[in-house]
Motif scaffolding. Structure first.
Motif, PDB file in Angstrom:
ATOM      1  N   LYS A  34      49.360  67.080  42.450  1.00  0.00           N
ATOM      2  CA  LYS A  34      49.478  68.228  43.342  1.00  0.00           C
ATOM      3  C   LYS A  34      48.536  68.075  44.542  1.00  0.00           C
ATOM      4  CE  LYS A  34      50.830  71.673  39.880  1.00  0.00           C
ATOM      5  NZ  LYS A  34      50.412  72.882  39.158  1.00  0.00           N
ATOM      6  N   ASN A  35      47.311  67.641  44.267  1.00  0.00           N
ATOM      7  CA  ASN A  35      46.347  67.426  45.354  1.00  0.00           C
ATOM      8  C   ASN A  35      46.847  66.389  46.343  1.00  0.00           C
ATOM      9  OD1 ASN A  35      44.478  69.334  44.549  1.00  0.00           O
ATOM     10  ND2 ASN A  35      43.271  67.882  43.330  1.00  0.00           N
ATOM     11  N   GLU A  36      47.397  65.294  45.822  1.00  0.00           N
ATOM     12  CA  GLU A  36      47.931  64.261  46.693  1.00  0.00           C
ATOM     13  C   GLU A  36      49.057  64.806  47.559  1.00  0.00           C
ATOM     14  OE1 GLU A  36      49.003  60.664  44.628  1.00  0.00           O
ATOM     15  OE2 GLU A  36      47.029  60.500  43.692  1.00  0.00           O
ATOM     16  N   LYS A  37      49.959  65.606  46.954  1.00  0.00           N
ATOM     17  CA  LYS A  37      51.055  66.196  47.718  1.00  0.00           C
ATOM     18  C   LYS A  37      50.516  67.127  48.804  1.00  0.00           C
ATOM     19  CE  LYS A  37      54.590  65.956  44.107  1.00  0.00           C
ATOM     20  NZ  LYS A  37      55.450  66.724  43.185  1.00  0.00           N
ATOM     21  N   ARG A  38      49.507  67.943  48.438  1.00  0.00           N
ATOM     22  CA  ARG A  38      48.899  68.845  49.415  1.00  0.00           C
ATOM     23  C   ARG A  38      48.277  68.057  50.566  1.00  0.00           C
ATOM     24  NH1 ARG A  38      45.375  71.700  45.565  1.00  0.00           N
ATOM     25  NH2 ARG A  38      46.902  72.392  44.068  1.00  0.00           N
ATOM     26  N   GLN A  39      47.584  66.963  50.228  1.00  0.00           N
ATOM     27  CA  GLN A  39      46.959  66.143  51.259  1.00  0.00           C
ATOM     28  C   GLN A  39      48.001  65.537  52.195  1.00  0.00           C
ATOM     29  OE1 GLN A  39      44.575  63.364  49.063  1.00  0.00           O
ATOM     30  NE2 GLN A  39      42.848  64.787  48.831  1.00  0.00           N
ATOM     31  N   LYS A  40      49.115  65.047  51.608  1.00  0.00           N
ATOM     32  CA  LYS A  40      50.179  64.468  52.422  1.00  0.00           C
ATOM     33  C   LYS A  40      50.773  65.517  53.355  1.00  0.00           C
ATOM     34  CE  LYS A  40      51.561  60.711  49.331  1.00  0.00           C
ATOM     35  NZ  LYS A  40      52.602  60.176  48.453  1.00  0.00           N
ATOM     36  N   LEU A  41      51.023  66.713  52.827  1.00  0.00           N
ATOM     37  CA  LEU A  41      51.556  67.791  53.656  1.00  0.00           C
ATOM     38  C   LEU A  41      50.577  68.159  54.763  1.00  0.00           C
ATOM     39  CD1 LEU A  41      53.232  70.190  51.051  1.00  0.00           C
ATOM     40  CD2 LEU A  41      54.360  68.916  52.873  1.00  0.00           C
ATOM     41  N   THR A  42      49.308  68.242  54.407  1.00  0.00           N
ATOM     42  CA  THR A  42      48.288  68.575  55.402  1.00  0.00           C
ATOM     43  C   THR A  42      48.225  67.510  56.489  1.00  0.00           C
ATOM     44  OG1 THR A  42      47.005  69.685  53.678  1.00  0.00           O
ATOM     45  CG2 THR A  42      45.847  69.130  55.712  1.00  0.00           C
ATOM     46  N   ARG A  43      48.258  66.235  56.087  1.00  0.00           N
ATOM     47  CA  ARG A  43      48.252  65.147  57.079  1.00  0.00           C
ATOM     48  C   ARG A  43      49.464  65.246  58.004  1.00  0.00           C
ATOM     49  NH1 ARG A  43      47.505  61.238  52.800  1.00  0.00           N
ATOM     50  NH2 ARG A  43      45.353  61.408  52.192  1.00  0.00           N
ATOM     51  N   LYS A  44      50.619  65.499  57.386  1.00  0.00           N
ATOM     52  CA  LYS A  44      51.845  65.592  58.176  1.00  0.00           C
ATOM     53  C   LYS A  44      51.756  66.742  59.184  1.00  0.00           C
ATOM     54  CE  LYS A  44      56.851  65.740  57.681  1.00  0.00           C
ATOM     55  NZ  LYS A  44      57.968  65.804  56.768  1.00  0.00           N
ATOM     56  N   LYS A  45      51.250  67.898  58.731  1.00  0.00           N
ATOM     57  CA  LYS A  45      51.088  69.050  59.630  1.00  0.00           C
ATOM     58  C   LYS A  45      50.110  68.722  60.755  1.00  0.00           C
ATOM     59  CE  LYS A  45      52.159  72.638  56.264  1.00  0.00           C
ATOM     60  NZ  LYS A  45      51.626  73.739  55.454  1.00  0.00           N
ATOM     61  N   GLN A  46      49.004  68.057  60.411  1.00  0.00           N
ATOM     62  CA  GLN A  46      48.022  67.688  61.422  1.00  0.00           C
ATOM     63  C   GLN A  46      48.617  66.730  62.442  1.00  0.00           C
ATOM     64  OE1 GLN A  46      44.779  66.207  59.065  1.00  0.00           O
ATOM     65  NE2 GLN A  46      43.816  68.228  58.879  1.00  0.00           N
ATOM     66  N   GLN A  47      49.430  65.786  61.976  1.00  0.00           N
ATOM     67  CA  GLN A  47      50.068  64.851  62.896  1.00  0.00           C
ATOM     68  C   GLN A  47      51.037  65.582  63.814  1.00  0.00           C
ATOM     69  OE1 GLN A  47      51.722  61.972  60.201  1.00  0.00           O
ATOM     70  NE2 GLN A  47      49.834  60.767  60.104  1.00  0.00           N
ATOM     71  N   GLU A  48      51.779  66.535  63.261  1.00  0.00           N
ATOM     72  CA  GLU A  48      52.685  67.316  64.091  1.00  0.00           C
ATOM     73  C   GLU A  48      51.909  68.113  65.123  1.00  0.00           C
ATOM     74  OE1 GLU A  48      54.939  69.669  61.333  1.00  0.00           O
ATOM     75  OE2 GLU A  48      56.138  67.967  60.657  1.00  0.00           O
ATOM     76  N   ILE A  49      50.807  68.722  64.678  1.00  0.00           N
ATOM     77  CA  ILE A  49      49.977  69.493  65.595  1.00  0.00           C
ATOM     78  C   ILE A  49      49.411  68.585  66.688  1.00  0.00           C
ATOM     79  CG2 ILE A  49      47.788  70.758  65.785  1.00  0.00           C
ATOM     80  CD1 ILE A  49      48.457  71.969  63.002  1.00  0.00           C
ATOM     81  N   GLN A  50      48.942  67.400  66.300  1.00  0.00           N
ATOM     82  CA  GLN A  50      48.411  66.455  67.281  1.00  0.00           C
ATOM     83  C   GLN A  50      49.495  66.044  68.270  1.00  0.00           C
ATOM     84  OE1 GLN A  50      45.346  65.521  67.911  1.00  0.00           O
ATOM     85  NE2 GLN A  50      44.559  66.769  66.254  1.00  0.00           N
ATOM     86  N   GLY A  51      50.712  65.829  67.760  1.00  0.00           N
ATOM     87  CA  GLY A  51      51.825  65.483  68.645  1.00  0.00           C
ATOM     88  C   GLY A  51      52.102  66.600  69.630  1.00  0.00           C
TER      89      GLY A  51
END
Length: 192
Positions: A34-51
């Motif tokens: 679950k933590n890994e999934k949360r981290q992946k989602l968080t990374r993806k959101k951060q990348q979208e925000i950075q984009g």
């Protein structure tokens, strides 16, 4: 045999504890997943925000450049505001480009050249290369060719701000243009 019985009882008594430990261990594995999934989602959101920020940054940079150009024009306009008059003079007409013979532009690879950029009143920037040994008159000829009559307009350095004086006898190098330079085209003050 008694020792086997003791060992068997020991294992049987430890079995419930072992089961409890296994149950605790399984949620840990699930929790890690679950933590890994949360981290992946968080990374993806951060990348979208950075984009999105990158797009916003480029939009802000464009707006900033536009604002910078506008503020430069406003500052130039404030510097050259005419004195208050009872009757406003007719607006000066933009002269059309006159036929002036300019020397051929040297190639980029030539030695002893400078690139000069003219920042025009319209906001456009005209660039051209000249030999450092060229007469300073070529700047004013070039200014005439692109439509700014020397009787109505002057050339100024950016910083420190100073007017370039026309002297046919001096080269670009002798009037201080030894490196690539930006010059501002500004209206001369109206004399009455």
């Amino acid at each position: 045999m008694a020792s086997r019985g003791v060992v068997g009882i020991f294992f049987l008594s430890a079995l419930p504890l072992l089961c409890l430990e296994l149950r605790r261990g399984i949620p840990e594995v699930e929790e890690e997943e679950k933590n890994e999934k949360r981290q992946k989602l968080t990374r993806k959101k951060q990348q979208e925000i950075q984009g999105e920020k990158g797009n916003e940054d480029s939009a802000l940079e464009h707006a900033s450049q536009t604002s910078f150009r506008t503020s430069n024009r406003e500052a130039a306009r404030r510097r050259s505001l005419p004195k208050p008059l009872t009757k406003a003079p007719p607006p000066a007409e933009q002269p059309t480009g006159k036929e002036v013979d300019l020397p051929e532009e040297p190639p980029e690879t030539a030695e002893e050249i400078v690139t000069i950029a003219l920042r025009c009143l319209s906001g456009s920037v005209q660039r051209r290369r000249f030999f450092k040994s060229s007469s300073s008159q070529v700047l004013f000829d070039w200014m005439m060719k692109i439509g700014y009559d020397t009787s109505l307009y002057s050339l100024f350095t950016s910083f420190p701000r100073r007017a370039l004086e026309l002297d046919r006898g001096l080269s670009l190098e002798e009037i201080g243009i030894t490196v690539d330079t930006v010059l501002n085209v500004e209206e001369k003050e109206q004399s009455h």
